[in-house]
Scaffold this active site. Structure first.
Site, PDB file in Angstrom:
ATOM      1  N   ALA A 100      37.932 101.847  23.630  1.00 29.63           N
ATOM      2  CA  ALA A 100      38.745 100.725  23.141  1.00 29.63           C
ATOM      3  C   ALA A 100      38.484 100.520  21.664  1.00 29.63           C
ATOM      4  O   ALA A 100      37.438 100.900  21.142  1.00 29.63           O
ATOM      5  CB  ALA A 100      38.426  99.450  23.919  1.00 29.63           C
ATOM      6  N   ASP A 101      39.456  99.911  21.006  1.00 34.07           N
ATOM      7  CA  ASP A 101      39.290  99.569  19.598  1.00 34.07           C
ATOM      8  C   ASP A 101      40.065  98.289  19.313  1.00 34.07           C
ATOM      9  O   ASP A 101      41.117  98.045  19.916  1.00 34.07           O
ATOM     10  CB  ASP A 101      39.791 100.697  18.687  1.00 34.07           C
ATOM     11  CG  ASP A 101      39.299 100.515  17.263  1.00 34.07           C
ATOM     12  OD1 ASP A 101      38.064 100.542  17.062  1.00 34.07           O
ATOM     13  OD2 ASP A 101      40.124 100.319  16.361  1.00 34.07           O
ATOM     14  N   THR A 102      39.536  97.496  18.405  1.00 38.62           N
ATOM     15  CA  THR A 102      40.171  96.241  18.006  1.00 38.62           C
ATOM     16  C   THR A 102      40.398  96.257  16.506  1.00 38.62           C
ATOM     17  O   THR A 102      39.497  96.601  15.741  1.00 38.62           O
ATOM     18  CB  THR A 102      39.291  95.034  18.390  1.00 38.62           C
ATOM     19  OG1 THR A 102      39.077  95.060  19.808  1.00 38.62           O
ATOM     20  CG2 THR A 102      39.950  93.720  18.002  1.00 38.62           C
TER      21      THR A 102
END
Length: 196
Positions: free
Chosen positions: A72-74
């Protein structure tokens, strides 16, 4: 809690692990991906976020090819400007001054890669509005150190949450992992329905 030995979380974020545990899932292993997080020239924020989530999953899958890998990445952004992870106080102050009294967007992408190489991806974009922050509030937040390594220079889970006047979208996504989308992806491969 359900410990899934066949699942690897590709992350160095303790918050992502805690969020995953909120839906009753404990990965068999957590591996910090070693990747280049540079933004490509002309790359739009959502595309960048999706690429980073997939790159993290791919990097760890290369080491754990027999496992499911969740990456995941934000990314926080104003317009087309990506507000990268902050590593210096000066950068965090600039970001907070820019975000003060304004809306911006936060995209979190999640990528689940199966041992057979099948890739499932989801992205959630939320809108966040900070109140007009005083110099003292910004200084206090900076002194807390909670800005370190955070997209946009803040984490909604800490004191910055008190400075946010409203959000539109997913709180868990802003915090680093969209729980509904992640749960749905995992349910495609694992029996999670018995988790209360």
């Amino acid at each position: 809690m359900l410990k899934i030995e066949g699942l690897v979380l590709a992350s160095s974020s303790k918050y992502r692990l805690a969020l995953l545990e909120q839906i009753g899932v404990v990965p068999g292993e957590v591996v910090s991906p070693n990747i280049d997080e540079s933004l490509l020239k002309g790359e739009l924020p959502r595309r960048y976020c999706m690429r980073m989530a997939r790159t993290k999953a791919d990097a760890v899958a290369a080491l754990r090819s027999d496992k499911f890998v969740l990456g995941a990445d934000t990314v926080a952004y104003c317009g087309k400007r990506v507000l990268s992870k902050t590593e210096s106080e000066d950068c965090a102050v600039r970001y907070l001054e820019m975000l003060s009294g304004r809306r911006h967007r936060v995209c979190t992408s999640v990528c689940l890669r199966s041992p057979g190489g099948i890739v499932h991806e989801r992205s959630v974009v939320s809108v966040v509005k900070f109140k007009s922050m005083s110099k003292g509030e910004i200084e206090y937040y900076i002194s807390s150190g909670q800005w370190r390594g955070k997209a946009g220079g803040y984490g909604i889970q800490g004191f910055a949450g008190a400075l946010i006047s409203w959000i539109q979208g997913s709180y868990s996504s802003i915090a680093g992992l969209p729980l509904h989308e992640t749960y749905c992806l995992l349910c495609g491969y694992f029996d999670l329905k018995h988790i209360p």
